[in-house]
Structure formats: C-alpha cells, structure tokens
Design a protein around this motif. Sequence first.
Motif, PDB file in Angstrom:
ATOM      1  N   UNK A   1       0.837  -1.197   0.000  1.00  0.00           N
ATOM      2  CA  UNK A   1       0.000   0.000   0.000  1.00  0.00           C
ATOM      3  C   UNK A   1       0.876   1.253   0.000  1.00  0.00           C
ATOM      4  N   UNK A   2       0.263   2.407   0.119  1.00  0.00           N
ATOM      5  CA  UNK A   2       0.998   3.662   0.024  1.00  0.00           C
ATOM      6  C   UNK A   2       1.995   3.819   1.175  1.00  0.00           C
ATOM      7  N   UNK A   3       1.637   3.330   2.367  1.00  0.00           N
ATOM      8  CA  UNK A   3       2.566   3.442   3.496  1.00  0.00           C
ATOM      9  C   UNK A   3       3.789   2.565   3.261  1.00  0.00           C
ATOM     10  N   UNK A   4       3.578   1.370   2.716  1.00  0.00           N
ATOM     11  CA  UNK A   4       4.708   0.497   2.394  1.00  0.00           C
ATOM     12  C   UNK A   4       5.615   1.144   1.358  1.00  0.00           C
ATOM     13  N   UNK A   5       5.028   1.800   0.376  1.00  0.00           N
ATOM     14  CA  UNK A   5       5.813   2.469  -0.650  1.00  0.00           C
ATOM     15  C   UNK A   5       6.643   3.599  -0.041  1.00  0.00           C
ATOM     16  N   UNK A   6       6.013   4.380   0.824  1.00  0.00           N
ATOM     17  CA  UNK A   6       6.704   5.486   1.485  1.00  0.00           C
ATOM     18  C   UNK A   6       7.832   4.962   2.371  1.00  0.00           C
ATOM     19  N   UNK A   7       7.539   3.934   3.142  1.00  0.00           N
ATOM     20  CA  UNK A   7       8.544   3.391   4.055  1.00  0.00           C
ATOM     21  C   UNK A   7       9.743   2.808   3.337  1.00  0.00           C
ATOM     22  N   UNK A   8       9.495   2.059   2.279  1.00  0.00           N
ATOM     23  CA  UNK A   8      10.594   1.468   1.515  1.00  0.00           C
ATOM     24  C   UNK A   8      11.471   2.557   0.906  1.00  0.00           C
ATOM     25  N   UNK A   9      10.840   3.602   0.387  1.00  0.00           N
ATOM     26  CA  UNK A   9      11.603   4.702  -0.195  1.00  0.00           C
ATOM     27  C   UNK A   9      12.404   5.443   0.882  1.00  0.00           C
ATOM     28  N   UNK A  10      11.790   5.611   2.054  1.00  0.00           N
ATOM     29  CA  UNK A  10      12.482   6.280   3.156  1.00  0.00           C
ATOM     30  C   UNK A  10      13.731   5.508   3.565  1.00  0.00           C
ATOM     31  N   UNK A  11      13.635   4.185   3.634  1.00  0.00           N
ATOM     32  CA  UNK A  11      14.801   3.379   3.981  1.00  0.00           C
ATOM     33  C   UNK A  11      15.913   3.563   2.947  1.00  0.00           C
ATOM     34  N   UNK A  12      15.540   3.638   1.685  1.00  0.00           N
ATOM     35  CA  UNK A  12      16.543   3.883   0.639  1.00  0.00           C
ATOM     36  C   UNK A  12      17.236   5.229   0.851  1.00  0.00           C
ATOM     37  N   UNK A  13      16.454   6.259   1.132  1.00  0.00           N
ATOM     38  CA  UNK A  13      17.010   7.597   1.276  1.00  0.00           C
ATOM     39  C   UNK A  13      17.818   7.767   2.555  1.00  0.00           C
ATOM     40  N   UNK A  14      17.572   6.924   3.557  1.00  0.00           N
ATOM     41  CA  UNK A  14      18.384   6.988   4.768  1.00  0.00           C
ATOM     42  C   UNK A  14      19.830   6.588   4.493  1.00  0.00           C
TER      43      UNK A  14
ATOM     44  N   UNK B   1      20.903   9.222  12.184  1.00  0.00           N
ATOM     45  CA  UNK B   1      19.850   9.095  11.186  1.00  0.00           C
ATOM     46  C   UNK B   1      18.499   9.097  11.915  1.00  0.00           C
ATOM     47  N   UNK B   2      17.528   9.792  11.336  1.00  0.00           N
ATOM     48  CA  UNK B   2      16.176   9.850  11.918  1.00  0.00           C
ATOM     49  C   UNK B   2      15.174   9.608  10.801  1.00  0.00           C
ATOM     50  N   UNK B   3      14.161   8.792  11.083  1.00  0.00           N
ATOM     51  CA  UNK B   3      13.098   8.574  10.111  1.00  0.00           C
ATOM     52  C   UNK B   3      11.742   8.726  10.796  1.00  0.00           C
ATOM     53  N   UNK B   4      10.815   9.339  10.084  1.00  0.00           N
ATOM     54  CA  UNK B   4       9.432   9.469  10.556  1.00  0.00           C
ATOM     55  C   UNK B   4       8.526   9.094   9.393  1.00  0.00           C
ATOM     56  N   UNK B   5       7.849   7.981   9.514  1.00  0.00           N
ATOM     57  CA  UNK B   5       7.010   7.465   8.432  1.00  0.00           C
ATOM     58  C   UNK B   5       5.552   7.523   8.873  1.00  0.00           C
ATOM     59  N   UNK B   6       4.791   8.356   8.185  1.00  0.00           N
ATOM     60  CA  UNK B   6       3.354   8.502   8.446  1.00  0.00           C
ATOM     61  C   UNK B   6       3.066   8.825   9.915  1.00  0.00           C
ATOM     62  N   UNK B   7       3.859   9.697  10.494  1.00  0.00           N
ATOM     63  CA  UNK B   7       3.638  10.080  11.894  1.00  0.00           C
ATOM     64  C   UNK B   7       3.638  11.593  12.109  1.00  0.00           C
ATOM     65  N   UNK B   8       4.447  12.324  11.367  1.00  0.00           N
ATOM     66  CA  UNK B   8       4.565  13.761  11.593  1.00  0.00           C
ATOM     67  C   UNK B   8       3.275  14.523  11.292  1.00  0.00           C
ATOM     68  N   UNK B   9       2.422  13.963  10.434  1.00  0.00           N
ATOM     69  CA  UNK B   9       1.205  14.685  10.046  1.00  0.00           C
ATOM     70  C   UNK B   9       0.206  14.833  11.190  1.00  0.00           C
ATOM     71  N   UNK B  10       0.424  14.121  12.291  1.00  0.00           N
ATOM     72  CA  UNK B  10      -0.466  14.282  13.445  1.00  0.00           C
ATOM     73  C   UNK B  10      -0.191  15.585  14.203  1.00  0.00           C
TER      74      UNK B  10
END
Length: 223
Positions: A35-48, A125-134
């Motif tokens: 789903x879209x969250x999986x797509x975002x998370x996988x891309x985030x891991x790449x960019x980290x 390194x810091x990652x925030x996946x689908x959390x900051x929008x709250x």
Amino acid sequence: MSHLKQHYDRGKLEQEFDNLPEASPIADIDPFKGDIIAMVGALALDYLDLDPGDTLLDIGTGRGRWAVAASPYCKKVIGIDISRRMLEDARSNIASAGVENVEFFRGSFENPCEEVNLSRMNINKVVAIYSLHHLTDPMKMEAISKLTQILKRPGRIVVGDLMWFDDPGKHRDAWDEVYFDDNELDHPASISFMKEVFQHSGANEIEVVQIHPLVGLISTTFL
C-alpha cells in the motif's frame, strides 16, 4: 489550515493507537505489503542510506515494522511512540523476529526523550514514516528543531508522510487510498511549509520526492 492551530490532542491520539485493530494497515507489521505506506517506508529506507555504523531513530514507530526492516543495515535502531499498546506489540514483534539491535521507548515528537536521553545515543539518522502529520504546523517546526538538536553530524532526517503537493480537495476520491481522514487528529502540511520547516532548522541539503499529490518524502542532510 493546520498552521492556525497550535496543538494537537495527544490523549485522543494515544487512545486511537492504543485501540487500533490488530489488522489495521496504519500499523501493520508487514513493511512491504504494497500500500501507500509500504511504498513510502521502503523509499524512506533507501534515502536513509544506512551504514553499519549508523544509529537510527524511528519516531512514531508504531508496531516497529520499519525499525525491524532497518535493523540489518545499521548498528542500532531506537523506536519511540506515544502508544503503550503499540510499544508492547513492537517489543513482541522484535522478539518474534529475533532482532537484538532494536530498542523501544515511550516518547513523542514534542518530548522525544520522555523515557531515554536520546542525546547520548549517537543518533545520526532519523526517520518518521506517516507520523509527523499528526502534529499541527507550529508543532512540526518545534519537533524538527528538537530532532536536529539530538542529531549527530553529519546526519540525515527523512520524513515520508501525508503532505500536500496540490489542493487536497481536488483529490477527495483518493483520501482513503492515502489514509487521510480529515479529522481533528490529522494535520498534514503543504510541501512548501515542510521545506520551510527544514530550512528554518538549518538543513544543508533538502530533497523532495512526490509519491502522490497528497503524499511525499523529504530527505534532509545536516553537516
């Protein structure tokens, strides 16, 4: 507009995640289910661009799926979340996965060091996946500033989340697809504001990736 509201309702947000159904896609343990969250998370891991010497902070870790997914590629992962229920599930999940370099603590964007002094963890390194929008916009600005104070240089912060590249009203039929509820617990910001947040916090490099008109990724470097 979210920037006009100063604070979110932490109690209601905690309650929402404490009561989240086991099968909820928002906190699914499968990191790459499509789903879209999986797509975002996988891309985030790449960019980290994780390295064996890195220590990663996963803020808003939920059930720890991205912490577990990142764990083979870095020295240590620290996950924090406001929900005690999510943290219990996360600890159970790392035990099931046999992962030994991941720890979870209670914390929030506004108080990331609630249970542990992250400044002593050598986090680069810091990652925030689908959390900051709250967070409301003023809280986003404050939260990123706090994270940059914790971050060891050279360091990187990657955010993958709901963020507006276009008027969300034009994409109402896609709200369910991107898990946007337009309720009092969701405060996505425009991409221009997100860039402003990191510019204000002193990022040396900012890269933006549009994944969807309502979803994107920002990768930032601090030297």
